[in-house]
Design a protein around this motif. Structure first.
Motif, PDB file in Angstrom:
ATOM      1  N   SER A  30       5.885   9.296  -4.625  1.00 39.26           N
ATOM      2  CA  SER A  30       5.166   7.973  -4.106  1.00 39.26           C
ATOM      3  C   SER A  30       4.478   7.871  -5.669  1.00 39.26           C
ATOM      4  O   SER A  30       4.092   6.801  -5.509  1.00 39.26           O
ATOM      5  N   GLY A  31       4.394   8.758  -6.660  1.00 39.41           N
ATOM      6  CA  GLY A  31       3.613   8.447  -7.917  1.00 39.41           C
ATOM      7  C   GLY A  31       5.192   7.308  -8.379  1.00 39.41           C
ATOM      8  O   GLY A  31       4.397   5.949  -9.294  1.00 39.41           O
ATOM      9  N   THR A  42       0.958  -1.114   0.148  1.00 38.93           N
ATOM     10  CA  THR A  42       0.521   0.495  -0.433  1.00 38.93           C
ATOM     11  C   THR A  42       1.209   1.568  -0.201  1.00 38.93           C
ATOM     12  O   THR A  42       1.785   1.154   1.147  1.00 38.93           O
ATOM     13  N   VAL A  43       0.688   2.038  -0.843  1.00 35.88           N
ATOM     14  CA  VAL A  43       1.460   3.264  -1.126  1.00 35.88           C
ATOM     15  C   VAL A  43       0.857   4.338  -0.678  1.00 35.88           C
ATOM     16  O   VAL A  43      -0.132   4.826  -0.424  1.00 35.88           O
ATOM     17  N   ALA A  44       1.592   4.904   0.422  1.00 26.53           N
ATOM     18  CA  ALA A  44       0.368   6.642   0.724  1.00 26.53           C
ATOM     19  C   ALA A  44       0.936   7.250  -0.141  1.00 26.53           C
ATOM     20  O   ALA A  44       2.801   8.398  -0.049  1.00 26.53           O
ATOM     21  N   LEU A  45       0.133   7.382  -0.895  1.00 24.51           N
ATOM     22  CA  LEU A  45       0.274   8.969  -2.180  1.00 24.51           C
ATOM     23  C   LEU A  45      -0.414   9.668  -2.333  1.00 24.51           C
ATOM     24  O   LEU A  45      -1.021  10.278  -1.707  1.00 24.51           O
ATOM     25  N   SER A  46       0.571  10.920  -2.497  1.00 27.67           N
ATOM     26  CA  SER A  46       0.805  12.552  -1.982  1.00 27.67           C
ATOM     27  C   SER A  46       0.240  13.329  -3.250  1.00 27.67           C
ATOM     28  O   SER A  46      -0.602  14.203  -2.891  1.00 27.67           O
ATOM     29  N   GLY A  47       0.596  12.608  -4.177  1.00 30.12           N
ATOM     30  CA  GLY A  47       0.398  13.571  -5.577  1.00 30.12           C
ATOM     31  C   GLY A  47       1.589  13.949  -6.045  1.00 30.12           C
ATOM     32  O   GLY A  47       1.499  14.579  -7.544  1.00 30.12           O
ATOM     33  N   GLY A  48       2.788  13.445  -5.544  1.00 28.83           N
ATOM     34  CA  GLY A  48       3.727  14.514  -5.689  1.00 28.83           C
ATOM     35  C   GLY A  48       4.659  13.201  -6.394  1.00 28.83           C
ATOM     36  O   GLY A  48       4.181  12.064  -6.994  1.00 28.83           O
ATOM     37  N   ILE A  49       5.383  13.754  -7.580  1.00 22.95           N
ATOM     38  CA  ILE A  49       6.192  12.344  -8.224  1.00 22.95           C
ATOM     39  C   ILE A  49       6.744  11.193  -7.626  1.00 22.95           C
ATOM     40  O   ILE A  49       7.295  10.554  -7.648  1.00 22.95           O
TER      41      ILE A  49
END
Length: 252
Positions: free
Chosen positions: A31-32, A22-29
């Motif tokens: 975590s993307g 599970t990735v904590a996805l921030s919207g930045g590159i």
């Protein structure tokens, strides 16, 4: 190319040892890229993306997080989290990020069906990032850091993978605009967000408006400082309308 190829192979081997991620996805590159590679290596059915929605985040972050998750083909869940309920966060000490990460990842971890990972990369270790201590205490994994992947390499990977946000400027949370010990408030968050939105409307791509009480300190790239002078009158007028009493330019 050979060096990054070896790092990717190491990352793939590490991820494939996990039953899922599970990735904590921030919207930045950062975590993307992690999410996209995890989806490729494990298969999208074994990867989840979790995103926090909060008043301290730039609204664009959630838009990009949704787009990246869709691009990676993984299930994506968004959770509301009120950082301003945390007294230690509102007081804004030097280690504010520690309290943020501790509470936020502590909130997400029990909800995750797989090990929870963040987008920390190797160059993050060179900065003062108290949040990293909280991530370690909670045993959140940081696969990009473990593979020794740098920020420069992540930018290259984002372009190569065709991530929708590959050319997006960095977008740290709006609480970073408050100078240490300046209380973080809902009103102040709106104030700095609107100030930056106005400056972006003038054509500034990378811009920050730091806040100390009723003082606005503008930061732009050195080559664009002359442009601030060009628009000086309208900038002062609009930022004062937002409640700032004085407007300064950080020459550094």
């Amino acid at each position: 190319m050979e060096k990054i190829s070896q790092k990717i192979k190491y990352l793939e081997a590490r991820l494939k040892k996990k039953r899922g991620l599970t990735v904590a996805l921030s919207g930045g590159i950062d975590s993307g890229v992690l999410l996209f590679l995890a989806s490729q290596f494990l298969g999208p059915q074994r990867v989840f993306a979790f995103t926090i929605s909060s008043s301290i985040m730039n609204p664009e972050d959630l838009v990009y997080a949704r787009l990246i998750a869709r691009q990676a083909g993984v299930k994506h869940e968004v959770f509301e989290f009120n950082h301003l309920e945390l007294e230690a966060f509102r007081k804004n000490p030097e280690n504010r990020c520690y309290f943020c990460k501790k509470e936020m990842f502590g909130f997400l971890k029990p909800k995750s069906p797989y090990p929870l990972a963040d987008g920390t990369q190797l160059d993050d270790l060179d900065d003062y990032r108290p949040g990293l201590k909280a991530i370690e205490e909670l045993n959140i994994c940081s696969p990009l850091k473990e593979a020794k992947i740098t920020k420069k390499e992540i930018k290259w990977l984002a372009r190569k993978l065709g991530l929708v946000n590959c050319h997006r400027a960095p977008s740290p949370c709006l609480a970073t605009r408050f100078l240490p010990k300046e209380p973080v408030t809902a009103e102040g968050i709106k104030q700095v967000y609107r100030a930056e939105a106005f400056l972006k409307s003038l054509g500034f791509n990378w811009v920050r408006v730091r806040k100390r009480e009723d003082l606005a300190i503008i930061e732009v790239k050195t080559k664009e400082q002359g442009k601030v002078q060009q628009y000086k009158g309208t900038i002062i007028f609009n930022l004062k309308n937002l409640g700032f009493k004085k407007v300064l330019l950080n020459l550094g």
